[in-house]
Scaffold this active site. Structure first.
Site, PDB file in Angstrom:
ATOM      1  N   ARG A   1       4.160  66.125  43.389  1.00 58.03           N
ATOM      2  CA  ARG A   1       4.105  65.270  42.163  1.00 58.03           C
ATOM      3  C   ARG A   1       4.058  66.051  40.769  1.00 58.03           C
ATOM      4  NH1 ARG A   1       1.040  62.287  45.733  1.00 58.03           N
ATOM      5  NH2 ARG A   1       2.220  60.458  46.668  1.00 58.03           N
TER       6      ARG A   1
ATOM      7  N   LYS B   1      14.356  67.304  29.153  1.00 58.31           N
ATOM      8  CA  LYS B   1      15.299  66.683  30.199  1.00 58.31           C
ATOM      9  C   LYS B   1      15.483  67.401  31.368  1.00 58.31           C
ATOM     10  CE  LYS B   1      18.149  63.375  27.346  1.00 58.31           C
ATOM     11  NZ  LYS B   1      19.533  63.223  26.865  1.00 58.31           N
TER      12      LYS B   1
ATOM     13  N   GLU C   1      27.193  73.693  21.326  1.00 60.54           N
ATOM     14  CA  GLU C   1      26.021  72.912  21.048  1.00 60.54           C
ATOM     15  C   GLU C   1      25.349  73.402  19.753  1.00 60.54           C
ATOM     16  OE1 GLU C   1      25.253  70.340  22.726  1.00 60.54           O
ATOM     17  OE2 GLU C   1      25.795  70.839  24.906  1.00 60.54           O
TER      18      GLU C   1
ATOM     19  N   LYS D   1      15.874  70.405  17.283  1.00 57.47           N
ATOM     20  CA  LYS D   1      15.559  69.785  18.730  1.00 57.47           C
ATOM     21  C   LYS D   1      14.253  69.329  18.646  1.00 57.47           C
ATOM     22  CE  LYS D   1      17.097  68.811  23.046  1.00 57.47           C
ATOM     23  NZ  LYS D   1      17.706  69.249  24.400  1.00 57.47           N
TER      24      LYS D   1
ATOM     25  N   GLU E   1      14.386  59.361  24.384  1.00 61.00           N
ATOM     26  CA  GLU E   1      15.893  58.704  24.086  1.00 61.00           C
ATOM     27  C   GLU E   1      15.754  57.148  24.013  1.00 61.00           C
ATOM     28  OE1 GLU E   1      19.131  61.231  25.380  1.00 61.00           O
ATOM     29  OE2 GLU E   1      20.240  59.307  25.537  1.00 61.00           O
TER      30      GLU E   1
ATOM     31  N   ARG F   1      16.822  60.274  19.492  1.00 62.66           N
ATOM     32  CA  ARG F   1      17.320  61.303  20.357  1.00 62.66           C
ATOM     33  C   ARG F   1      18.633  61.223  20.923  1.00 62.66           C
ATOM     34  NH1 ARG F   1      13.814  64.653  25.026  1.00 62.66           N
ATOM     35  NH2 ARG F   1      15.456  66.004  25.426  1.00 62.66           N
TER      36      ARG F   1
ATOM     37  N   HIS G   1      29.203  64.010  24.006  1.00 62.68           N
ATOM     38  CA  HIS G   1      28.837  64.177  25.399  1.00 62.68           C
ATOM     39  C   HIS G   1      29.500  62.789  26.269  1.00 62.68           C
ATOM     40  CE1 HIS G   1      26.287  67.512  23.877  1.00 62.68           C
ATOM     41  NE2 HIS G   1      25.746  67.515  25.207  1.00 62.68           N
TER      42      HIS G   1
ATOM     43  N   HIS H   1      30.828  64.683  29.049  1.00 65.88           N
ATOM     44  CA  HIS H   1      30.573  64.584  30.388  1.00 65.88           C
ATOM     45  C   HIS H   1      31.571  63.907  31.487  1.00 65.88           C
ATOM     46  CE1 HIS H   1      25.812  64.358  29.408  1.00 65.88           C
ATOM     47  NE2 HIS H   1      26.309  65.592  29.622  1.00 65.88           N
TER      48      HIS H   1
ATOM     49  N   HIS I   1      30.310  73.247  30.625  1.00 65.38           N
ATOM     50  CA  HIS I   1      29.666  71.985  29.926  1.00 65.38           C
ATOM     51  C   HIS I   1      30.061  71.961  28.371  1.00 65.38           C
ATOM     52  CE1 HIS I   1      26.904  68.974  28.800  1.00 65.38           C
ATOM     53  NE2 HIS I   1      26.375  69.906  27.645  1.00 65.38           N
TER      54      HIS I   1
HETATM   55  N1  LIG Z   1      18.480  69.536  29.757  1.00 68.17           N
HETATM   56  C1  LIG Z   1      19.033  69.396  28.550  1.00 68.17           C
HETATM   57  O1  LIG Z   1      18.872  69.083  27.417  1.00 68.17           O
HETATM   58  C2  LIG Z   1      20.720  69.903  28.402  1.00 68.17           C
HETATM   59  C3  LIG Z   1      21.089  70.096  27.121  1.00 68.17           C
HETATM   60  C4  LIG Z   1      22.513  70.606  27.223  1.00 68.17           C
HETATM   61  C5  LIG Z   1      23.093  70.868  28.495  1.00 68.17           C
HETATM   62  N2  LIG Z   1      22.464  71.007  29.692  1.00 68.17           N
HETATM   63  C6  LIG Z   1      23.022  71.324  30.660  1.00 68.17           C
HETATM   64  O2  LIG Z   1      22.984  72.654  30.867  1.00 68.17           O
HETATM   65  C7  LIG Z   1      24.103  73.269  31.549  1.00 68.17           C
HETATM   66  C8  LIG Z   1      24.930  74.286  31.114  1.00 68.17           C
HETATM   67  O3  LIG Z   1      24.122  75.332  30.797  1.00 68.17           O
HETATM   68  P1  LIG Z   1      24.859  76.680  30.624  1.00 68.17           P
HETATM   69  O4  LIG Z   1      26.142  76.781  29.794  1.00 68.17           O
HETATM   70  O5  LIG Z   1      23.894  77.705  30.322  1.00 68.17           O
HETATM   71  O6  LIG Z   1      25.454  77.048  32.265  1.00 68.17           O
HETATM   72  P2  LIG Z   1      24.912  78.068  33.373  1.00 68.17           P
HETATM   73  O7  LIG Z   1      23.665  77.748  33.526  1.00 68.17           O
HETATM   74  O8  LIG Z   1      25.878  77.844  34.578  1.00 68.17           O
HETATM   75  O9  LIG Z   1      25.269  79.468  33.000  1.00 68.17           O
HETATM   76  C9  LIG Z   1      26.436  79.784  32.378  1.00 68.17           C
HETATM   77  C10 LIG Z   1      26.760  81.361  33.259  1.00 68.17           C
HETATM   78  O10 LIG Z   1      26.456  82.245  32.666  1.00 68.17           O
HETATM   79  C11 LIG Z   1      25.477  83.121  33.410  1.00 68.17           C
HETATM   80  N3  LIG Z   1      24.379  83.386  32.556  1.00 68.17           N
HETATM   81  C12 LIG Z   1      23.312  82.916  31.975  1.00 68.17           C
HETATM   82  N4  LIG Z   1      22.560  83.735  31.060  1.00 68.17           N
HETATM   83  C13 LIG Z   1      23.389  84.859  31.294  1.00 68.17           C
HETATM   84  C14 LIG Z   1      23.020  86.169  30.618  1.00 68.17           C
HETATM   85  N5  LIG Z   1      22.021  86.349  29.886  1.00 68.17           N
HETATM   86  N6  LIG Z   1      23.884  87.242  31.119  1.00 68.17           N
HETATM   87  C15 LIG Z   1      25.017  87.175  32.080  1.00 68.17           C
HETATM   88  N7  LIG Z   1      25.043  85.992  32.444  1.00 68.17           N
HETATM   89  C16 LIG Z   1      24.516  84.779  32.170  1.00 68.17           C
HETATM   90  C17 LIG Z   1      25.105  82.197  34.537  1.00 68.17           C
HETATM   91  O11 LIG Z   1      24.800  82.866  35.486  1.00 68.17           O
HETATM   92  C18 LIG Z   1      26.337  81.315  34.789  1.00 68.17           C
HETATM   93  O12 LIG Z   1      27.424  81.849  35.437  1.00 68.17           O
HETATM   94  C19 LIG Z   1      24.677  71.944  32.183  1.00 68.17           C
HETATM   95  O13 LIG Z   1      24.395  71.675  33.526  1.00 68.17           O
HETATM   96  C20 LIG Z   1      24.543  70.862  31.120  1.00 68.17           C
HETATM   97  O14 LIG Z   1      24.418  69.400  31.699  1.00 68.17           O
HETATM   98  C21 LIG Z   1      21.323  70.506  29.556  1.00 68.17           C
END
Ligand SMILES: NC(=O)c1ccc[n+]([C@@H]2O[C@H](COP(=O)([O-])OP(=O)(O)OC[C@H]3O[C@@H](n4cnc5c(N)ncnc54)[C@H](O)[C@@H]3O)[C@@H](O)[C@H]2O)c1
Length: 391
Positions: free
Chosen positions: A145, A167, A209, A251, A261, A265, A272, A276, A289
């Site tokens: 929980r 989120k 972003e 943010k 949201e 927000r 997106h 998405h 993404h």
């Molecule tokens: N929660 C939210 O508010 C929010 C907002 C925007 C996006 N997202 C989500 O975030 C995700 C995308 O995030 P992302 O682009 O970070 O993708 P990811 O987490 O897949 O990272 C991208 C790649 O980079 C690598 N990586 C990360 N940091 C590294 C580093 N310092 N050195 C070497 N490699 C590294 C990872 O292993 C992966 O292969 C999506 O699922 C998206 O929906 C969430």
């Protein structure tokens, strides 16, 4: 919060000045009453987190969730810094990539935590990009929980966006991010030095972003991105710190006004609704993404232009900036009917209308319900045909 506790916050059992300033680090805060938390931004600070955590919490045991890629780079630094501080760390690793935001992977992490004996007096450390942050945050929100978690974002995208705001969630095969919770971290700990091991395609993905904040919220910041695009792409320290701080600040302000949201927000969703859907059609595998968000922003900016919201001059500035980004992944294979189908599954759809966050001018955004499929079709075609620039 009572008067004596003003500017202090209860973390675990400790009443700490909020936010506690740390030398050589920028400190921001997300103001959410008793769920407020600090964001720290520095360079070379990855191993210093335990000092802060020990001040905040009497907790001794931590479960670090990471992906195999990030853990390979930074796992040792983080675990050994916790161990050196007398703290116990167990590790659960998932494969890198969006596929880890799945029901199966979520169940796997919970199983590993149960087998390890993680209980309510443990803290989850989310070390990784947005995928790890979203997954680990959702695990923390639901495990027994809810247990506390700390975000240690390592990708540009995670440092400017996903680690802040609470989120958390995973994908369903039919739609992205539809299983999840609003669940705030206790600390966001950013070390920009870790960005240097990222692949350049991932930097590009994160930049989507970054630029988004300029378009939706701050004309000045859009201007900053125009002026500094090369330094951002090559990760120049000072420019990166400034950009990441600005994005987190924007943010944090938006989330403080509208955590769940129901209002402002939603402007963060610019790009997106289409983005998405592109990810879903491309099976979350062949596009990142941020790349999908780039294409989505281009299409949605075109919709804003054709709806008479955005003027031609500002639209051209957006397109010109996008053309400076060395995008590698195209959307030629995306069929419009599939895209529409995916958009209709989007959680933002309401009363049979698709909902879009659309720029009214640089720095100003409105939320619009759209029924006109031709408008969306033309915008999608515009993005597909004009978004790509050879680099
Ligand atoms: N929660 C939210 O508010 C929010 C907002 C925007 C996006 N997202 C989500 O975030 C995700 C995308 O995030 P992302 O682009 O970070 O993708 P990811 O987490 O897949 O990272 C991208 C790649 O980079 C690598 N990586 C990360 N940091 C590294 C580093 N310092 N050195 C070497 N490699 C590294 C990872 O292993 C992966 O292969 C999506 O699922 C998206 O929906 C969430």
């Amino acid at each position: 919060m009572n008067k004596t506790a003003k500017n202090k916050l209860l973390f675990g059992h400790a009443l700490i000045p909020f936010p506690l300033k740390i030398q050589n680090m920028k400190t921001l805060k997300v103001e959410l009453k008793d769920r407020s938390y600090p964001i720290y931004i520095g360079e070379g600070n990855l191993s210093k987190l335990p000092e802060l955590v020990k001040l905040f919490y009497p907790v001794k045991r931590f479960v670090l969730i990471s992906d195999k890629n990030v853990f390979g780079h930074y796992g040792d630094v983080v675990t050994s810094s916790f161990q050196a501080a007398g703290l116990h760390v167990e590790t659960v690793l998932v494969p890198p990539g969006e596929k880890s935001k799945s029901i199966d992977r979520y169940a796997y992490v919970l199983t590993q935590m149960l087998k390890t004996g993680v209980s309510r007096d443990w803290i989850v450390l989310a070390l990784g990009g947005g995928v790890v942050g979203d997954l680990a945050g959702f695990v923390a929100s639901s495990y027994m929980r809810g247990i506390p978690f700390i975000q240690i974002p390592t990708s540009l995208l995670a440092q400017v966006d996903s680690s802040v705001g609470g989120k958390t969630g995973i994908n369903h095969p039919l739609a992205k991010n539809v299983i999840g919770a609003f669940y705030q971290p206790k600390i966001v700990w950013i070390d920009i030095a870790v960005l240097r091991t990222m692949e350049s395609v991932e930097i590009v993905s994160g930049l989507a972003e970054v630029i988004k904040y300029g378009i939706i919220y701050s004309r000045d910041f859009f201007h900053f991105c125009e002026d500094n695009i090369k330094s951002l792409l090559s990760l120049k320290s000072q420019v990166c710190t400034e950009a990441i701080s600005k994005c987190c600040d924007i943010k944090a302000k938006i989330v403080a006004q509208d955590e769940k949201e129901t209002g402002i927000r939603a402007i963060l969703n610019f790009g997106h609704t289409v983005g998405h859907a592109i990810e879903a059609v491309m099976n979350y595998q062949s596009i990142r993404h941020g790349e999908a968000v780039f294409w989505g922003m281009l299409a949605e900016a075109h919709m804003a232009l054709k709806m008479g919201l955005l003027n031609e001059k500002e639209f051209d500035r957006i397109v010109a900036l996008f053309h400076k980004i060395p995008l590698k992944t195209g959307i030629n294979g995306v069929v419009f009917d599939d895209l529409m189908r995916a958009m209709r599954h989007d959680k933002k759809a309401k009363d049979n209308k698709l909902r879009f966050a659309l720029p009214k001018s640089l720095g100003e955004t409105v939320i619009e319900g759209v029924e006109d499929e031709t408008l969306i079709f033309n915008a999608f075609n515009f993005a597909r045909e004009n978004g790509w620039k050879q680099h």
